[in-house]
Design a protein around this motif. Structure first.
Motif, mmCIF file in Angstrom:
data_model
loop_
_atom_site.group_PDB
_atom_site.id
_atom_site.type_symbol
_atom_site.label_atom_id
_atom_site.label_comp_id
_atom_site.label_asym_id
_atom_site.label_seq_id
_atom_site.Cartn_x
_atom_site.Cartn_y
_atom_site.Cartn_z
ATOM 1 N N VAL A 1 0.853 -1.229 0.032
ATOM 2 C CA VAL A 1 0.019 -0.186 0.059
ATOM 3 C C VAL A 1 0.740 1.201 0.093
ATOM 4 O O VAL A 1 0.604 2.286 -0.933
ATOM 5 C CB VAL A 1 -0.930 -0.097 1.297
ATOM 6 C CG1 VAL A 1 -1.750 1.366 1.282
ATOM 7 C CG2 VAL A 1 -1.866 -1.087 1.020
ATOM 8 N N GLY A 2 1.687 1.320 0.743
ATOM 9 C CA GLY A 2 2.666 2.501 0.926
ATOM 10 C C GLY A 2 3.933 2.350 1.835
ATOM 11 O O GLY A 2 4.215 1.253 2.100
ATOM 12 N N ILE A 3 4.509 3.354 2.325
ATOM 13 C CA ILE A 3 5.431 3.505 3.218
ATOM 14 C C ILE A 3 4.964 3.484 4.532
ATOM 15 O O ILE A 3 4.535 4.817 4.970
ATOM 16 C CB ILE A 3 6.430 4.404 2.916
ATOM 17 C CG1 ILE A 3 6.938 4.007 1.371
ATOM 18 C CG2 ILE A 3 7.571 4.485 3.580
ATOM 19 C CD1 ILE A 3 7.602 5.120 0.645
ATOM 20 N N LEU B 1 0.959 6.445 7.326
ATOM 21 C CA LEU B 1 1.338 5.918 6.070
ATOM 22 C C LEU B 1 1.374 6.919 5.025
ATOM 23 O O LEU B 1 0.573 7.828 4.810
ATOM 24 C CB LEU B 1 0.082 4.883 5.690
ATOM 25 C CG LEU B 1 0.336 4.340 4.369
ATOM 26 C CD1 LEU B 1 1.225 3.298 4.281
ATOM 27 C CD2 LEU B 1 -1.054 3.464 3.757
ATOM 28 N N LEU B 2 2.507 6.883 4.296
ATOM 29 C CA LEU B 2 2.950 7.635 3.007
ATOM 30 C C LEU B 2 2.404 6.712 1.847
ATOM 31 O O LEU B 2 2.918 5.684 1.760
ATOM 32 C CB LEU B 2 4.335 8.109 2.668
ATOM 33 C CG LEU B 2 4.847 9.180 3.636
ATOM 34 C CD1 LEU B 2 6.272 9.161 3.787
ATOM 35 C CD2 LEU B 2 4.277 10.275 2.991
ATOM 36 N N TYR B 3 1.411 7.196 0.946
ATOM 37 C CA TYR B 3 1.067 6.371 -0.259
ATOM 38 C C TYR B 3 2.287 6.364 -1.257
ATOM 39 O O TYR B 3 2.770 7.354 -1.463
ATOM 40 C CB TYR B 3 -0.307 6.901 -0.821
ATOM 41 C CG TYR B 3 -1.536 6.485 0.228
ATOM 42 C CD1 TYR B 3 -1.979 5.144 0.075
ATOM 43 C CD2 TYR B 3 -1.979 7.511 0.888
ATOM 44 C CE1 TYR B 3 -3.119 5.096 1.040
ATOM 45 C CE2 TYR B 3 -2.995 7.119 1.859
ATOM 46 C CZ TYR B 3 -3.438 5.922 2.025
ATOM 47 O OH TYR B 3 -4.392 5.620 2.904
ATOM 48 N N LYS B 4 2.410 5.122 -1.807
ATOM 49 C CA LYS B 4 3.532 5.124 -2.708
ATOM 50 C C LYS B 4 3.432 6.159 -4.143
ATOM 51 O O LYS B 4 4.261 6.483 -4.395
ATOM 52 C CB LYS B 4 3.585 3.701 -3.233
ATOM 53 C CG LYS B 4 4.161 2.725 -2.317
ATOM 54 C CD LYS B 4 4.336 1.218 -2.991
ATOM 55 C CE LYS B 4 5.325 0.300 -2.053
ATOM 56 N NZ LYS B 4 5.417 -1.000 -2.676
ATOM 57 N N ASN B 5 2.244 6.248 -4.658
ATOM 58 C CA ASN B 5 1.949 7.113 -5.738
ATOM 59 C C ASN B 5 2.199 8.708 -5.273
ATOM 60 O O ASN B 5 2.090 9.467 -6.155
ATOM 61 C CB ASN B 5 0.675 7.031 -6.059
ATOM 62 C CG ASN B 5 -0.600 6.997 -5.361
ATOM 63 O OD1 ASN B 5 -0.475 7.607 -4.100
ATOM 64 N ND2 ASN B 5 -1.697 7.487 -5.831
ATOM 65 N N ASP C 1 -2.702 9.609 7.669
ATOM 66 C CA ASP C 1 -2.226 9.666 6.127
ATOM 67 C C ASP C 1 -1.185 10.774 6.367
ATOM 68 O O ASP C 1 -1.500 11.818 6.975
ATOM 69 C CB ASP C 1 -3.152 10.014 5.133
ATOM 70 C CG ASP C 1 -4.405 8.734 5.226
ATOM 71 O OD1 ASP C 1 -3.860 7.651 5.364
ATOM 72 O OD2 ASP C 1 -5.357 8.917 4.707
ATOM 73 N N VAL C 2 -0.057 10.558 5.881
ATOM 74 C CA VAL C 2 1.113 11.527 5.783
ATOM 75 C C VAL C 2 1.266 12.009 4.401
ATOM 76 O O VAL C 2 1.301 11.261 3.354
ATOM 77 C CB VAL C 2 2.298 11.108 6.588
ATOM 78 C CG1 VAL C 2 3.225 12.401 6.785
ATOM 79 C CG2 VAL C 2 1.714 10.487 7.943
#
Length: 276
Positions: A158-160, A171-175, A201-202
């Motif tokens: 999902v992300g970082i 969570l940092l989203y990959k996109n 969300d970050v």
């Protein structure tokens, strides 16, 4: 009161054959000869880190460890035995991580993100890679738009996943990430959304910046594939831009303008560079 796992400002009480004894007025702790400064006077104050030696006795050092009490750090495993793993944290005695505190079995020579805490029963400093137990997303201390310190904990589909201000998980989203991040990296981010369920969300960019469109994203992808550099700029011909990016010059200029404003690229005479 002398605090184990932290720096303490203590007074030099007396000199002995093995070193200096330091005191907070109640408790004394030894500073071994190897760490004694060249010039000192009895009753001088000195800042030292206090931990437990191999015999579980408090001892002082002027060395700076890689991790402090109730904090996170990426540490390397020196060795593993039947009791657990022993991490290099910059001091003579390794930091112990018992098997029960390992998120997955640790291997010698590899690095893991660790939280260091004090075991209330033994008073020992112990490490743990089971990080969620030390993070609280019920009592949120950050707000939308706030600038925060982040530690990369692990990367998922999902992300970082990140640790926010060493208190919460987010969570940092990959996109939305345009750089290579690894476990243990310390970066600055911004709170994008605190959800009702406590998830956070970050973003790497301050809120209010324009999200990049497909054209800007394509330029970022091409930059990543070209080691962070493209020999294109405002004076490039439409043919060159179309050959490399399959877009018009007008679209190209608008896209790099957006990326430049968000500090994602640098524009130089020889081309554009991805900001790392």
């Amino acid at each position: 009161m002398i605090e184990i796992g932290k720096f303490n400002t203590l007074q030099i009480a007396r000199k002995t054959g093995v070193g200096l004894y330091l005191t907070d007025g109640v408790t004394d702790v030894l500073l071994p000869n190897k760490y004694v400064p060249e010039n000192y006077l009895i009753e001088d104050e000195i800042e030292v880190f206090v931990y437990l030696d191999h015999e579980e006795r408090p001892v002082a050092t002027t060395l700076e460890p890689y991790i402090y009490l109730n904090e996170f750090s990426l540490l390397r495993v020196n060795h593993v035995n039947k009791f657990g793993a022993f991490m290099d944290w910059g001091l003579e005695k390794d930091l112990f991580v018992p098997f029960k505190e390992q998120a997955r079995p640790m291997e010698e020579g590899k690095r893991y993100l660790i939280y260091m805490y004090k075991d209330d029963q033994t008073n020992r400093l112990v490490g743990s890679s089971k990080l969620n137990q030390f993070l609280d997303n019920k009592n949120i201390t950050v707000e939308n738009g706030e600038e925060v310190d982040l530690i990369v904990s692990h990367i998922s589909d999902v992300g970082i996943n990140v640790i926010i201000n060493e208190k919460h998980k987010g969570l940092l989203y990959k996109n939305e990430v345009f750089e290579d991040l690894r476990t243990g990296d310390r970066i600055v981010g911004f709170i994008k959304n605190v959800r009702p369920d406590g998830k956070i969300d970050v973003s790497r960019q301050p809120l209010g910046l324009v999200r990049i469109d497909a054209s800007a994203q394509k330029i970022v992808d091409e930059l990543k594939a070209s080691r962070g550099f493209l020999r294109l700029h405002d004076n490039s011909t439409p043919e060159d831009i179309k050959t490399i990016l399959q877009m018009s010059k007008k679209t190209f200029k608008k896209a790099i303008g957006t990326l430049y404003k968000q500090k994602m690229i640098e524009i130089k005479p020889d081309g554009i560079y991805l900001v790392k």
